[in-house]
Design a protein around this motif. Structure first.
Motif, short mmCIF file in Angstrom:
data_model
loop_
_atom_site.label_atom_id
_atom_site.label_comp_id
_atom_site.label_asym_id
_atom_site.label_seq_id
_atom_site.Cartn_x
_atom_site.Cartn_y
_atom_site.Cartn_z
N SER A 21 43.53 37.66 46.74
CA SER A 21 43.61 39.14 46.70
C SER A 21 42.29 39.79 46.28
CB SER A 21 44.74 39.58 45.76
OG SER A 21 45.98 39.11 46.24
N PRO A 22 41.68 39.37 45.17
CA PRO A 22 40.42 40.01 44.77
C PRO A 22 39.29 39.80 45.77
CG PRO A 22 40.91 38.13 43.35
CD PRO A 22 42.14 38.40 44.14
N LYS A 23 39.24 38.61 46.39
CA LYS A 23 38.18 38.37 47.37
C LYS A 23 38.38 39.23 48.62
CE LYS A 23 36.59 33.77 46.04
NZ LYS A 23 36.33 32.38 46.46
N SER A 24 39.62 39.44 49.01
CA SER A 24 39.89 40.30 50.17
C SER A 24 39.46 41.73 49.90
CB SER A 24 41.39 40.25 50.51
OG SER A 24 41.78 38.95 50.88
N ILE A 25 39.77 42.21 48.68
CA ILE A 25 39.38 43.57 48.31
C ILE A 25 37.87 43.71 48.28
CG2 ILE A 25 39.44 45.28 46.44
CD1 ILE A 25 42.22 44.15 45.69
N ALA A 26 37.19 42.73 47.66
CA ALA A 26 35.73 42.79 47.55
C ALA A 26 35.06 42.70 48.91
CB ALA A 26 35.24 41.66 46.65
N LYS A 27 35.64 41.95 49.84
CA LYS A 27 35.07 41.83 51.18
C LYS A 27 35.11 43.16 51.93
CE LYS A 27 35.41 39.09 55.43
NZ LYS A 27 35.50 40.24 56.33
N GLY B 232 40.14 36.93 38.67
CA GLY B 232 40.03 37.79 39.84
C GLY B 232 38.72 38.54 39.87
N TYR B 233 38.27 38.98 38.68
CA TYR B 233 36.99 39.71 38.59
C TYR B 233 35.84 38.83 39.05
CZ TYR B 233 32.73 41.34 36.31
OH TYR B 233 31.43 41.71 36.05
N PHE B 234 35.77 37.59 38.54
CA PHE B 234 34.66 36.71 38.91
C PHE B 234 34.72 36.33 40.39
CE2 PHE B 234 34.58 35.69 34.24
CZ PHE B 234 33.27 36.07 34.02
N SER B 235 35.93 36.09 40.90
CA SER B 235 36.06 35.74 42.33
C SER B 235 35.61 36.89 43.22
CB SER B 235 37.51 35.37 42.64
OG SER B 235 37.91 34.23 41.92
N ALA B 236 36.06 38.10 42.88
CA ALA B 236 35.68 39.27 43.67
C ALA B 236 34.19 39.55 43.57
CB ALA B 236 36.48 40.49 43.20
N THR B 237 33.63 39.35 42.38
CA THR B 237 32.20 39.57 42.18
C THR B 237 31.38 38.61 43.03
OG1 THR B 237 32.57 40.35 39.93
CG2 THR B 237 30.35 39.61 40.48
N GLU B 238 31.80 37.36 43.09
CA GLU B 238 31.09 36.38 43.92
C GLU B 238 31.08 36.82 45.38
OE1 GLU B 238 31.37 31.67 45.25
OE2 GLU B 238 32.82 32.51 43.82
N ASN C 164 27.83 38.17 47.67
CA ASN C 164 27.50 37.38 48.85
C ASN C 164 27.45 38.23 50.12
OD1 ASN C 164 27.04 34.75 47.94
ND2 ASN C 164 29.22 34.32 47.77
N THR C 165 28.20 39.32 50.13
CA THR C 165 28.39 40.05 51.40
C THR C 165 27.84 41.48 51.40
OG1 THR C 165 30.61 40.75 50.69
CG2 THR C 165 30.45 38.72 51.97
N TYR C 166 27.37 41.99 50.26
CA TYR C 166 26.93 43.39 50.27
C TYR C 166 25.69 43.57 51.13
CZ TYR C 166 22.95 42.79 47.01
OH TYR C 166 21.76 42.44 46.43
N ASN C 167 25.54 44.78 51.66
CA ASN C 167 24.42 45.12 52.54
C ASN C 167 23.20 45.51 51.69
OD1 ASN C 167 22.63 46.73 54.26
ND2 ASN C 167 24.27 46.65 55.76
N LYS C 168 22.16 44.70 51.79
CA LYS C 168 20.97 44.94 50.96
C LYS C 168 20.29 46.27 51.30
CE LYS C 168 19.67 40.25 49.61
NZ LYS C 168 18.60 39.23 49.59
#
Length: 415
Positions: free
Chosen positions: A108-114, A16-22, A26-30
């Motif tokens: 779940s982790p990707k949804s949270i990270a997004k 979950g950590y690696f999936s969320a990190t990816e 990919n989506t954070y605002n620079k």
């Protein structure tokens, strides 16, 4: 058996950590991340540093994710085989681990990270940096592999960011409330500023207020007083031979007082073709210390006049002073009836009615001339989608006023 369950749980957490990190990287605002780094946030600095070599970063995340997923599946197979036996154990392990990894290791982790990419990227950065260093030899191998692939498969590098993408970002920021409408319009005007030609915003030849070089003082004074301009073009014989312009202050100081003649105070006027971009024209006018420029057509005749104020209004909107008489381009006279001037900007009018169009003309008069294939006359009517344009006032050269009637769009019956 207990230690196997604990190990599987830990490995799923890492998945979950690696999936969320990816997803976060990919989506954070620079821009936000750079602002955080500029304010002294060390984790934000680490995020930006890791992102500099995104290929190696992505390899690190994928290698780590695959290792923990394979390890968790292997341990689960051992666990279920010991419980259910060799026949049913692998099947049960596959079904259970697919659901567990899908729910807790991916979705779940990707949804949270997004939903919170910047926060999660900064949270994961320290540990990810350690993994990045450990897996550097493998990353080096994959970097070489990518270079080999790029030679076999020619990949074009896309533009970093386009004007359309910037405008989309501005629209999203306005929709989210980060920018207000005024800020949004100003940014859009700046981006689109370089796309406008001088011919699109100039005062056309037919609307130029100018005086003849032999005009008497009374006539020139009346032109200044009636129209309220601070500068007037001066021509000899016809508007196709504009000599320059006179300044109101110089006129009253020298000509009215009898110290100089009208031709003595004429200042030169820069000449530009209609296709000149207004961004370049503004710089040229600044260099020439000129507030006004003359647009000439391909035959050397007068096409129109453009001022520095006209150019600045494309950035900040209309600039009104105490001598201006505000005449709105679009006046609502009924529930679905509007009046516009023949000189009204074609793009502005069609944007007001949310319509798309293609035309080489800038004004409503020009567009009507194109549709009618002649100079519009009073009573002429043109239909466009659910709009009807009717000329209500015209002279021998152009339409002066146009009435626009908007018809309700009839809904198509369901089949």
């Amino acid at each position: 058996m207990t230690h196997l369950i604990i190990a599987i749980v830990i490995l799923v957490i890492f998945s979950g950590y690696f999936s969320a990190t990816e997803t976060a990287f990919n989506t954070y605002n620079k821009i936000k991340m750079k602002n955080e780094a500029a304010s002294g946030n060390k984790r934000a600095e680490t995020v930006l540093k890791l992102s500099e070599n995104y290929d190696s970063l992505l390899s690190t995340i994928l290698i780590g994710n695959n290792i923990v997923n394979i390890a968790s599946t292997t341990l689960a197979t051992i666990l279920f085989t010991s419980i259910l036996g060799g026949a049913k154990g692998p099947t049960a392990s596959t079904v259970v681990m697919t659901l567990v990894v899908l729910v807790f290791g991916e979705v779940s982790p990707k949804s949270i990270a997004k939903d919170m990419p910047e926060s999660f990227a900064m949270f994961s950065a320290p540990f990810l940096n350690v993994i990045y260093v450990i897996l550097r030899p493998l990353n080096y191998f994959f970097t070489l592999w990518k270079k080999l692939l790029s030679k076999i498969i020619k990949i074009k590098n896309p533009d970093i960011i386009t004007e359309e993408e910037i405008l989309t970002i501005v629209d999203e920021a306005t929709h989210d409330g980060t920018l207000n409408k005024h800020e949004s319009d100003l940014i859009k005007n700046i981006i689109e500023f370089d796309d406008l030609d001088a011919s699109e915003i100039c005062t056309p030849r037919t609307s130029i207020i100018a005086v003849k070089d032999t005009a008497p003082i009374e006539e020139v004074t009346a032109a200044f007083n009636v129209h309220g301009y601070t500068r007037l073009p001066v021509y000899r014989k016809s508007l196709d031979n504009i000599l320059g312009f006179i300044n109101q202050k110089d006129y009253y100081r020298y000509v009215v007082e009898g110290e100089k003649s009208l031709t003595d105070i004429i200042s030169p006027i820069p000449l530009v073709p209609p296709t000149t971009k207004i961004s370049k024209l503004m710089r040229r006018m600044q260099q020439k210390h000129s507030q006004i420029a003359l647009i000439v057509d391909e035959y050397g005749g007068t096409f129109g006049i453009i001022t520095l104020e006209d150019i600045l209004e494309e950035l900040v909107g209309e600039i009104w002073d105490e001598h201006d008489n505000e005449i709105p381009d679009i006046v609502k006279v009924g529930e679905n009836e509007f009046m516009v001037l023949g000189t009204s900007n074609l793009t502005d009018v069609f944007e007001f009615f949310h319509k798309e169009f293609e035309s080489d003309y800038v004004s409503i008069n020009g567009w009507l001339s194109e549709r009618l294939e002649r100079i519009p006359c009073a009573g002429d009517s043109v239909d466009f989608e659910n709009l009807t344009f009717t000329v209500t006032k015209a002279n021998s050269r152009r339409a002066l006023e146009v009435r626009i009637v908007r018809k309700p769009i009839e809904e198509q019956p369901d089949d």
